[in-house]
Design an enzyme around this catalytic site. Structure first.
Site, PDB file in Angstrom:
ATOM      1  N   SER A  14       7.125  58.652  -2.410  1.00  0.00           N
ATOM      2  CA  SER A  14       7.317  59.804  -3.383  1.00  0.00           C
ATOM      3  C   SER A  14       8.154  61.002  -3.134  1.00  0.00           C
ATOM      4  O   SER A  14       8.924  61.837  -4.166  1.00  0.00           O
ATOM      5  CB  SER A  14       6.156  59.817  -3.340  1.00  0.00           C
ATOM      6  OG  SER A  14       5.445  60.818  -2.539  1.00  0.00           O
ATOM      7  N   LEU A  15       8.118  61.137  -1.722  1.00  0.00           N
ATOM      8  CA  LEU A  15       9.079  62.663  -1.497  1.00  0.00           C
ATOM      9  C   LEU A  15      10.629  61.782  -1.925  1.00  0.00           C
ATOM     10  O   LEU A  15      11.147  63.448  -2.341  1.00  0.00           O
ATOM     11  CB  LEU A  15       8.849  63.091  -0.095  1.00  0.00           C
ATOM     12  CG  LEU A  15       7.612  63.200   0.804  1.00  0.00           C
ATOM     13  CD1 LEU A  15       7.337  62.875   2.241  1.00  0.00           C
ATOM     14  CD2 LEU A  15       7.122  64.834  -0.259  1.00  0.00           C
TER      15      LEU A  15
END
Length: 254
Positions: A14-15
């Site tokens: 998700s980063l």
């Protein structure tokens, strides 16, 4: 025949998935694309919640060997580990043992489908976490305890550093250190003799600004990330864009 742009690929969790968003007036992926404009396409292959086990399983489907119709990957940024570092609690199954995390990273970076492109590989350490904030949110979500711990996350970042040092040609991008250094610089009352920022019995300090939910990065944090990545991308030769400059197409124009 089509002339595809070669690629800079962001591969992770998700980063990276969230790096395309505009936060605080800044988009990490947008800034990278602006830096590479007319030379490379920046492709986001960030998958929220994924760990290295998931990434390794699907890698052959995500990355195909280069061909006349399949662009070559010139740069590959790999950022995985935030989910691998989850604790083995009954309410979360994302965690991966740290020795398996290291083995998975090595297999990803040495995978035949990656090596076929001969990219410049930038291995990014997972950023720090704010365990104070994460504990608040995890307990509110129904977990019996925090799913992540700052010290455990730091050990996974250290493992990523070791992997980068062991594989020739891999460039380390130390996001954990960069974010912590930024947080300390913005926390005027930080006491270096006490617990690190975000650790239990310590304080959040500027991590509150940089990691609003304790894990994911704000626009300010993504700017820090971009600043340490940018020096490793390029420089690009002037006048050698994929398609000609307009003055070449329109000779004699002032």
């Amino acid at each position: 025949m089509a002339r595809p742009y070669n690629q800079l690929v962001l591969f992770g969790d998700s980063l990276f998935q969230q790096s395309s968003a505009v936060q605080d007036g800044f988009s990490f992926q947008g800034a990278l694309q602006n830096h590479c404009i007319r030379y490379l396409d920046v492709v986001n292959r960030g998958f929220s919640g994924w760990n290295t086990k998931n990434a390794l399983e699907y890698l052959p489907q995500i990355f195909l060997p280069p061909s006349p119709s399949n662009p070559k990957i010139e740069y590959l940024l790999v950022l995985l580990g935030a989910n691998d570092a989850c604790l083995p609690v009954p309410t979360n199954t994302q965690g991966v043992p740290i020795d398996q995390y290291k083995d998975n990273l090595i297999k990803i970076l040495n995978h035949d489908h990656i090596k076929a492109h001969s990219p410049k590989i930038l291995l990014v350490t997972p950023p720090p976490i704010d365990e104070i904030r994460i504990t608040e949110l995890d307990l509110a979500a129904g977990h019996a305890q925090a799913v992540r711990q700052a010290a455990v996350s730091a050990s996974f970042s250290e493992t990523a550093r070791k992997v980068a040092a062991e594989i020739p040609g891999v460039v380390l991008v130390d996001l954990q250190k960069a974010i912590l250094d930024k947080a300390v610089s913005l926390t005027t009352d930080f006491d270096a003799s006490g617990p690190p920022l975000g650790y239990p019995k310590g304080k959040r300090g500027a991590l509150e600004q940089l990691l609003p939910d304790g894990l994911h990065m704000s626009g300010v944090a993504y700017q820090v990330f971009f600043d340490i990545v940018k020096p490793h991308i390029g420089p690009f030769p002037p006048g050698q864009t994929v398609f000609p400059e307009w003055r070449v197409l329109n000779p004699g124009t002032l």
